[in-house]
Design a protein around this motif. Structure first.
Motif, PDB file in Angstrom:
ATOM      1  N   ALA A   8     -27.456  43.990  81.340  1.00 45.17           N
ATOM      2  CA  ALA A   8     -26.869  44.356  82.632  1.00 45.17           C
ATOM      3  C   ALA A   8     -27.124  45.821  82.933  1.00 45.17           C
ATOM      4  N   ALA A   9     -27.136  46.649  81.893  1.00 39.45           N
ATOM      5  CA  ALA A   9     -27.330  48.079  82.084  1.00 39.45           C
ATOM      6  C   ALA A   9     -28.757  48.429  82.471  1.00 39.45           C
ATOM      7  N   ASN A  10     -29.727  47.664  81.988  1.00 42.55           N
ATOM      8  CA  ASN A  10     -31.107  48.025  82.267  1.00 42.55           C
ATOM      9  C   ASN A  10     -31.681  47.332  83.495  1.00 42.55           C
ATOM     10  N   GLY A  11     -30.848  46.734  84.296  1.00 42.31           N
ATOM     11  CA  GLY A  11     -31.300  46.174  85.561  1.00 42.31           C
ATOM     12  C   GLY A  11     -31.573  44.686  85.538  1.00 42.31           C
ATOM     13  N   SER A  12     -31.551  44.058  84.379  1.00 45.25           N
ATOM     14  CA  SER A  12     -31.785  42.620  84.332  1.00 45.25           C
ATOM     15  C   SER A  12     -30.467  41.865  84.141  1.00 45.25           C
ATOM     16  N   GLY A  13     -29.398  42.465  84.622  1.00 39.96           N
ATOM     17  CA  GLY A  13     -28.079  41.903  84.413  1.00 39.96           C
ATOM     18  C   GLY A  13     -27.593  40.941  85.473  1.00 39.96           C
ATOM     19  N   ALA A  14     -28.427  40.622  86.435  1.00 36.84           N
ATOM     20  CA  ALA A  14     -27.980  39.736  87.511  1.00 36.84           C
ATOM     21  C   ALA A  14     -27.433  38.412  86.989  1.00 36.84           C
ATOM     22  N   PRO A  15     -28.092  37.758  86.020  1.00 35.71           N
ATOM     23  CA  PRO A  15     -27.524  36.500  85.507  1.00 35.71           C
ATOM     24  C   PRO A  15     -26.171  36.697  84.831  1.00 35.71           C
ATOM     25  N   PHE A  16     -26.000  37.792  84.106  1.00 37.66           N
ATOM     26  CA  PHE A  16     -24.722  38.097  83.454  1.00 37.66           C
ATOM     27  C   PHE A  16     -23.634  38.296  84.498  1.00 37.66           C
ATOM     28  N   ILE A  17     -23.924  39.092  85.512  1.00 38.61           N
ATOM     29  CA  ILE A  17     -22.944  39.369  86.569  1.00 38.61           C
ATOM     30  C   ILE A  17     -22.605  38.083  87.316  1.00 38.61           C
ATOM     31  N   ALA A  18     -23.617  37.281  87.601  1.00 40.93           N
ATOM     32  CA  ALA A  18     -23.379  36.021  88.315  1.00 40.93           C
ATOM     33  C   ALA A  18     -22.510  35.079  87.494  1.00 40.93           C
ATOM     34  N   ALA A  19     -22.821  34.941  86.202  1.00 46.43           N
ATOM     35  CA  ALA A  19     -22.048  34.033  85.350  1.00 46.43           C
ATOM     36  C   ALA A  19     -20.605  34.506  85.209  1.00 46.43           C
TER      37      ALA A  19
END
Length: 87
Positions: A8-19
């Motif tokens: 999430a910190a390096n910009g690929s966190g969209a799936p984490f935030i969505a879940a």
């Protein structure tokens, strides 16, 4: 730092935030009768992003390392976002 939070910190966190947002919204909507589901999803995402920010940058005027302080902070500042109808 966990791999999910690191992602999430390096910009690929969209799936984490969505879940996390979906989980919080589903739990909250079970208890928030009459609340607009779309509004609640937005508020859930805001709360998840605030929590993620606290995890990634724990330096704060609030001592979030202390469980009692963290719970008090969540009750005072995050809980009202989830419980109150903002319309």
């Amino acid at each position: 730092m966990s791999r999910s939070i690191g992602a999430a910190a390096n910009g690929s966190g969209a799936p984490f935030i969505a879940a996390a947002s979906d989980y919080l919204a589903q739990r909250g909507l079970q208890e928030a009768s009459g609340r607009d589901p779309e509004e609640f999803r937005v508020v859930s995402e805001i709360v998840v992003r605030l929590i993620l920010s606290c995890l990634l940058t724990p330096q704060s005027i609030v001592d979030l390392d202390q469980p009692a302080e963290a719970r008090a902070f969540a009750r005072r500042y995050l809980r009202p976002l989830l419980l109150e109808d903002q319309t």
